[in-house]
Scaffold this motif. Structure first.
Motif, PDB file in Angstrom:
ATOM      1  N   GLU A   1       0.832  -1.368  -0.046  1.00  0.00           N
ATOM      2  CA  GLU A   1       0.062   0.110  -0.104  1.00  0.00           C
ATOM      3  C   GLU A   1       0.433   1.073   0.091  1.00  0.00           C
ATOM      4  N   VAL A   2       0.442   2.205  -0.496  1.00  0.00           N
ATOM      5  CA  VAL A   2       1.581   3.248  -0.600  1.00  0.00           C
ATOM      6  C   VAL A   2       0.240   4.646  -0.021  1.00  0.00           C
ATOM      7  N   SER A   3      -0.588   4.710  -1.100  1.00  0.00           N
ATOM      8  CA  SER A   3      -1.255   5.944  -0.132  1.00  0.00           C
ATOM      9  C   SER A   3      -3.368   5.759  -0.535  1.00  0.00           C
ATOM     10  N   ARG A   4      -3.376   6.124   0.874  1.00  0.00           N
ATOM     11  CA  ARG A   4      -5.418   6.337   0.759  1.00  0.00           C
ATOM     12  C   ARG A   4      -5.493   8.032   0.829  1.00  0.00           C
ATOM     13  N   VAL A   5      -5.675   8.575  -0.609  1.00  0.00           N
ATOM     14  CA  VAL A   5      -5.911  10.377  -0.844  1.00  0.00           C
ATOM     15  C   VAL A   5      -7.680  10.393  -0.667  1.00  0.00           C
ATOM     16  N   GLN A   6      -8.031  11.341  -0.274  1.00  0.00           N
ATOM     17  CA  GLN A   6      -9.167  11.540  -0.031  1.00  0.00           C
ATOM     18  C   GLN A   6      -9.554  12.723  -1.365  1.00  0.00           C
ATOM     19  N   GLY A   7      -9.659  12.888  -2.020  1.00  0.00           N
ATOM     20  CA  GLY A   7     -10.244  13.555  -3.857  1.00  0.00           C
ATOM     21  C   GLY A   7     -11.392  14.425  -3.504  1.00  0.00           C
ATOM     22  N   LYS A   8     -11.212  15.426  -4.108  1.00  0.00           N
ATOM     23  CA  LYS A   8     -12.159  16.416  -4.377  1.00  0.00           C
ATOM     24  C   LYS A   8     -13.144  17.020  -5.375  1.00  0.00           C
ATOM     25  N   VAL A   9     -13.945  17.141  -5.228  1.00  0.00           N
ATOM     26  CA  VAL A   9     -15.553  17.742  -6.309  1.00  0.00           C
ATOM     27  C   VAL A   9     -15.159  18.269  -7.017  1.00  0.00           C
ATOM     28  N   VAL A  10     -15.185  18.017  -8.428  1.00  0.00           N
ATOM     29  CA  VAL A  10     -14.965  19.077  -9.452  1.00  0.00           C
ATOM     30  C   VAL A  10     -15.703  19.845  -9.837  1.00  0.00           C
ATOM     31  N   GLU A  11     -16.015  20.627  -9.137  1.00  0.00           N
ATOM     32  CA  GLU A  11     -17.086  22.048  -8.433  1.00  0.00           C
ATOM     33  C   GLU A  11     -17.783  22.131 -10.526  1.00  0.00           C
ATOM     34  N   LYS A  12     -17.506  22.330 -11.310  1.00  0.00           N
ATOM     35  CA  LYS A  12     -17.323  22.671 -12.876  1.00  0.00           C
ATOM     36  C   LYS A  12     -17.785  21.664 -13.528  1.00  0.00           C
ATOM     37  N   GLY A  13     -18.084  20.112 -12.671  1.00  0.00           N
ATOM     38  CA  GLY A  13     -18.562  18.921 -13.288  1.00  0.00           C
ATOM     39  C   GLY A  13     -17.907  18.243 -14.181  1.00  0.00           C
ATOM     40  N   PRO A  14     -18.440  16.911 -15.377  1.00  0.00           N
ATOM     41  CA  PRO A  14     -17.475  16.092 -16.212  1.00  0.00           C
ATOM     42  C   PRO A  14     -17.194  16.967 -17.433  1.00  0.00           C
ATOM     43  N   TYR A  15     -15.662  16.393 -17.238  1.00  0.00           N
ATOM     44  CA  TYR A  15     -15.192  17.293 -18.752  1.00  0.00           C
ATOM     45  C   TYR A  15     -14.869  18.856 -18.129  1.00  0.00           C
ATOM     46  N   LEU A  16     -14.645  19.334 -16.350  1.00  0.00           N
ATOM     47  CA  LEU A  16     -14.064  19.904 -16.499  1.00  0.00           C
ATOM     48  C   LEU A  16     -15.212  21.769 -17.157  1.00  0.00           C
ATOM     49  N   GLY A  17     -16.680  20.756 -17.610  1.00  0.00           N
ATOM     50  CA  GLY A  17     -18.188  21.716 -17.588  1.00  0.00           C
ATOM     51  C   GLY A  17     -18.283  22.145 -19.353  1.00  0.00           C
ATOM     52  N   GLN A  18     -17.487  21.135 -19.916  1.00  0.00           N
ATOM     53  CA  GLN A  18     -17.939  21.284 -21.432  1.00  0.00           C
ATOM     54  C   GLN A  18     -18.651  20.385 -22.014  1.00  0.00           C
ATOM     55  N   SER A  19     -19.151  19.382 -20.958  1.00  0.00           N
ATOM     56  CA  SER A  19     -19.475  18.520 -21.573  1.00  0.00           C
ATOM     57  C   SER A  19     -21.251  18.771 -21.442  1.00  0.00           C
ATOM     58  N   GLY A  20     -21.862  19.935 -20.697  1.00  0.00           N
ATOM     59  CA  GLY A  20     -23.436  19.958 -20.664  1.00  0.00           C
ATOM     60  C   GLY A  20     -24.216  19.397 -19.363  1.00  0.00           C
ATOM     61  N   GLY A  21     -22.897  18.959 -17.894  1.00  0.00           N
ATOM     62  CA  GLY A  21     -23.401  18.070 -17.494  1.00  0.00           C
ATOM     63  C   GLY A  21     -23.516  16.751 -17.254  1.00  0.00           C
ATOM     64  N   GLN A  22     -23.469  16.143 -18.815  1.00  0.00           N
ATOM     65  CA  GLN A  22     -23.344  14.783 -19.330  1.00  0.00           C
ATOM     66  C   GLN A  22     -22.360  14.221 -18.714  1.00  0.00           C
ATOM     67  N   TYR A  23     -22.305  12.903 -18.438  1.00  0.00           N
ATOM     68  CA  TYR A  23     -21.492  11.952 -17.919  1.00  0.00           C
ATOM     69  C   TYR A  23     -20.649  10.817 -19.298  1.00  0.00           C
ATOM     70  N   GLY A  24     -19.774  10.218 -18.804  1.00  0.00           N
ATOM     71  CA  GLY A  24     -18.950  10.258 -20.230  1.00  0.00           C
ATOM     72  C   GLY A  24     -19.727   8.931 -20.461  1.00  0.00           C
ATOM     73  N   LEU A  25     -20.298   7.833 -19.048  1.00  0.00           N
ATOM     74  CA  LEU A  25     -21.145   6.948 -20.016  1.00  0.00           C
ATOM     75  C   LEU A  25     -22.062   6.458 -18.859  1.00  0.00           C
ATOM     76  N   LYS A  26     -22.970   5.520 -19.136  1.00  0.00           N
ATOM     77  CA  LYS A  26     -24.160   5.206 -18.542  1.00  0.00           C
ATOM     78  C   LYS A  26     -23.845   3.762 -17.057  1.00  0.00           C
ATOM     79  N   LEU A  27     -24.717   3.660 -16.433  1.00  0.00           N
ATOM     80  CA  LEU A  27     -24.158   3.006 -15.561  1.00  0.00           C
ATOM     81  C   LEU A  27     -24.915   1.317 -16.527  1.00  0.00           C
ATOM     82  N   GLU A  28     -23.688  -0.161 -15.892  1.00  0.00           N
ATOM     83  CA  GLU A  28     -24.264  -1.271 -17.063  1.00  0.00           C
ATOM     84  C   GLU A  28     -25.780  -1.274 -15.590  1.00  0.00           C
ATOM     85  N   PRO A  29     -26.924  -2.039 -16.650  1.00  0.00           N
ATOM     86  CA  PRO A  29     -28.545  -2.798 -15.942  1.00  0.00           C
ATOM     87  C   PRO A  29     -28.165  -3.585 -14.120  1.00  0.00           C
TER      88      PRO A  29
END
Length: 223
Positions: free
Chosen positions: A179-207
């Protein structure tokens, strides 16, 4: 002397803007062709990696050393267990980082599709871990080949979980992970793709993933 997170972030941003490299104060060369950067996620907790950028010990920046999906299992009939991390996490989905010396800093920005939410994290690789990646060639029994071999720990694996957790290990093909580390990331306020996708995420969850989350929720406290 420890480097504060604000100084680390400022240094990384300078690299992103300039792409300049400074003098190598480590002086090491890899004893293998390249080390590998891999990513995984807990069962059903699917992840899309927007970018994983690497800074090596020569302060060279390798943009998008990895992107795309993280390795994951989605067992049918809700039989999988996403809680916690496996004792041996595996190599993950990834790529070899050719041309880079051992890593000093990794920046990863990813979409946690289970929530959904976008996170970013800065993962510092300590000097002791870098030494281990370079110098420790351990004798180990490889179950796949049924032979004793000498193996380097040239695999760097990062687990990404809901809530912005990023856990890192180093391992070899036939060596147990460290084990190297456990890091707590931060929320990207601009959203997916730094706000360039209109809030749309890259993929949908599998069923199967959606069904598990709908029934059991997300075990945030387990990673």
């Amino acid at each position: 002397m420890a480097i504060g997170k604000q100084h680390l972030l400022a240094f990384f941003m300078v690299l992103l803007l300039s792409g300049c490299s400074s003098k190598n104060d480590y002086g090491a060369e890899l004893p293998y062709d390249a080390w590998r950067l891999g990513f995984l996620a807990p069962n059903y907790m699917e992840v899309w990696i927007e970018t994983a950028d690497v800074v090596d010990i020569k302060d060279r920046l390798f943009r998008r050393a990895m992107s795309g999906v993280a390795a994951i299992q989605t067992p049918p009939n809700l039989r999988g267990n996403p809680r916690g991390w496996p004792k041996r996490p595996g190599d993950g989905a990834g790529k070899h980082v050719f041309g880079a010396d051992v890593p000093r800093l990794i920046y990863v920005r990813w979409q946690s599709l289970a929530e959904p939410q976008t996170y970013e994290a800065y993962i510092d690789i300590p000097e002791s871990i870098r030494h281990t990646m370079l110098e420790v060639r351990e004798k180990t029994y490889c179950k796949a080949s049924k032979k004793w071999i000498k193996d380097y720990r040239e695999l760097l694996v990062i687990g990404l979980a809901p809530g912005g957790v990023a856990k890192t290990w180093i391992s070899g093909a036939c060596l147990d992970p460290i084990e190297v580390s456990r890091v707590q990331g931060k929320v990207v306020e601009k959203g997916p793709y730094l706000g360039q996708s209109g809030g749309q995420y890259g993929l949908k969850l599998e069923p199967e993933s959606q069904a598990y989350i709908d029934k059991f929720g997300i075990p945030y406290d387990s990673w």
